[in-house]
Design a protein around this motif. Structure first.
Motif: not given
Length: 575
Positions: A32-35, A86-90, A197-199
């Motif tokens: 979720l963080t990356g998205i 699937v999620g947002s592409n950085a 990443p989230l932590l």
């Protein structure tokens, strides 16, 4: 065939809904963080207001949920049939910012939608394009993308309220966030490592809160359920000049994303079965097509493009749960979260130093992945020249050091993006190399004993051009003939005649021979792409000819897939 005894549920099997929902929620929490941060960083860097930012984040979650469903499904040529979140592409951060600055969110939406359609060209022409869009070229583009995103990450670190300008609290928060992500990535084990990443973001945000950097008022005011305050940006269907300048960069990054999905889909197939099976090549193509449809939907919604998150593939391997039901639940959670302004407000409140540190770690991983891709197939002189020249041309244009000011204005905008200039340089050189190899060092003949003469002539000409002596040439010819005898013996008793494609190439001081045998009427390039991507290794001791071949060659690899055989033989010129 090897067994995956750790696997609890295969894709078609149905675990209890509670277990599937828990697994889906766990993966969503990880990614979720990356998205959400990717559209947030794009919006902040481009100077968009709060309502527009809320729409970008809302659209990213909606598109991610639908795209995850597409991957889990198998609708015609769309979908892998496996759990791939699937999620947002950085990787699109820098070009997305350029699109918004050049024409607003509507131009971004149009570029995302149009570039996504090139995914279907990639899968339709996969055998031909993979000779040019090699892992080395994809790695070069990834490294250039990381360089182009780096200034965005550094600028985001310094984006703080005026009272914190010049404060030592800013670098301290950056350091805490970075150290937390790195420490968890290095020292945690199993599933815990995937939470890094989230932590890391939570740790950095806690430090920022202690310094008073977080404004909690917008979080408290946001409702738990509702619609975003922004509205759909529409599409820029007038296709302004900026569209044409940025389109090549969007297409290049899209195609590189296809290469990554190609690898992820093969990986998830291997980890999702108890008994090892040949890779379903149509499923691989379906995964790439689903990536394209997902990004097309993201463009229509008005947000950044999507990509498969490799961490979700790792979760399947670690937990042993590969049921599609996990993907269905996870996609549903992503869509439901889109309708929670409270969640969006929490992410929007993230301080710049935390978001910047997070993006910096993403580009570090991107750059590292690019380095691995460049070295995946070895780096001979020709490919090394294409990669290194492409990288430095891209870097030079991006820095404005290659006489950018002397170019026409349209060329300045077009080439100043390092991903475009460097990627196109590497692709053009690989095209030249590929055409040179295609014209001289390849042959397609009937798979018959009488064809040995033609193969021998091809190899002798190849050895002459390399300047090999008679002893080395004879060793190469002998290995080639033994390889052909092996393939002939493998097809003894088959009623359908076969065809043989032979390719030769120089790898440093060695000669590499590639043989692909397939039934007559099969496209040799398609068979080559399928068997090299999805073929299963054959028993190394199954045939006397193959054992003899291993004794005389530096390297031998034999793969089989759906009636096709692939044989790679590498011979040293020095013996």
């Amino acid at each position: 065939m090897s067994e995956n005894t750790h696997l609890r549920y295969e894709p078609e099997e149905r675990p209890p809904h509670l277990l599937a929902a828990a697994m889906g929620a766990q993966i969503v929490a990880m990614i979720l963080t990356g998205i959400m941060i990717t559209p947030l960083v794009v919006s902040r860097t481009a100077g968009l207001d709060g309502p527009t930012t809320s729409w970008l984040v809302f659209g990213a979650l909606i598109a991610a949920g639908i795209s995850t469903w597409l991957q889990v499904s198998r609708i015609g040529i769309i979908g892998s049939g496996y759990v791939m979140f699937v999620g947002s592409n950085a990787a699109f951060i820098s070009v997305a910012v350029a699109a918004i600055e050049g024409g607003g969110p509507a131009l971004l939406a149009t570029l995302v939608s149009v570039s996504a359609l090139f995914t279907f060209l990639f899968t339709a022409k996969l055998p031909a394009l993979r000779r040019i869009l090699t892992p080395a070229v994809g790695g070069t583009v990834l490294m250039l993308m990381a360089l182009s995103v780096a200034p965005v990450a550094w600028g985001m670190m310094k984006r703080v309220p005026t009272q914190f300008a010049g404060s030592t609290a800013v670098p301290i928060v950056v350091l805490i966030t970075t150290v937390a992500i790195v420490a968890i990535s290095l020292f945690a084990r199993g599933v815990t490592r995937l939470w890094a990443p989230l932590l890391g973001v939570l740790t950095g945000s806690a430090a920022a809160a202690l310094f008073g950097m977080i404004d909690v008022a917008p979080i408290a005011a946001a409702p738990w359920i509702g619609l975003p305050s922004g509205s759909w940006p529409g599409l820029a269907l007038d296709f302004p000049p900026t569209f044409w300048m940025l389109l090549p960069a969007f297409v290049l990054i899209t195609l590189v994303g296809g290469i990554e999905t190609y690898a992820d889909s093969i990986s998830v197939q291997r980890t999702s079965r108890r008994q090892a099976q040949p890779i379903d090549f149509r499923g691989v193509q379906g995964a790439i097509n689903a990536d394209g449809v997902g990004s097309f939907i993201a463009g229509l919604v008005g947000t950044v493009p999507n990509t498969v998150y490799s961490s979700s593939v790792a979760v399947v391997e670690l937990t042993g749960v590969a049921s599609r039901r996990v993907g269905w639940w996870g996609g549903a959670f992503l869509i439901l979260l889109a309708f929670s302004p409270k969640i969006s407000a929490i992410v929007a409140a993230m301080p710049g130093p935390v978001a910047g540190a997070f993006v910096m770690m993403i580009i570090v991983l991107l750059f590292g992945h690019g380095v691995r891709l460049v070295n995946e197939d070895g780096l001979g002189f020709e490919v090394g020249l294409a990669v290194c020249l492409g990288f430095w041309v891209g870097f030079g244009f991006q820095q404005g050091a290659l006489f950018n000011d002397m170019l026409p204005s349209w060329a300045q905008l077009f080439l100043s993006n390092g991903t475009t200039s460097g990627g196109l340089t590497a692709i053009l050189l690989m095209l030249v190399i590929s055409l040179g190899r295609r014209s001289r060092d390849r042959l397609t003949v009937p798979l018959a004993l009488a064809s040995i003469t033609e193969v021998r002539t091809l190899i002798q000409g190849f050895a002459d051009r390399l300047g090999w002596d008679k002893t080395a040439e004879d060793r190469l010819v002998l290995a080639a003939e033994e390889a052909m005898l092996f393939l002939l013996e493998a097809r003894v008793g088959e009623r359908q005649p076969g065809q043989l494609m032979v390719r030769l190439r120089r790898i440093d001081e060695d000669a590499e021979l590639e043989y692909v045998s397939a039934p007559v009427g099969t496209n040799a390039e398609t068979a080559l792409a399928a068997v090299t991507a999805a073929g299963a290794p054959a028993d190394p001791g199954q045939d006397l000819s193959l054992r003899l071949l291993r004794a005389m060659a530096k390297e031998v690899k034999h793969l089989q897939y759906h009636g096709s055989d692939y044989l790679l033989v590498r011979v040293d010129s020095t013996g």
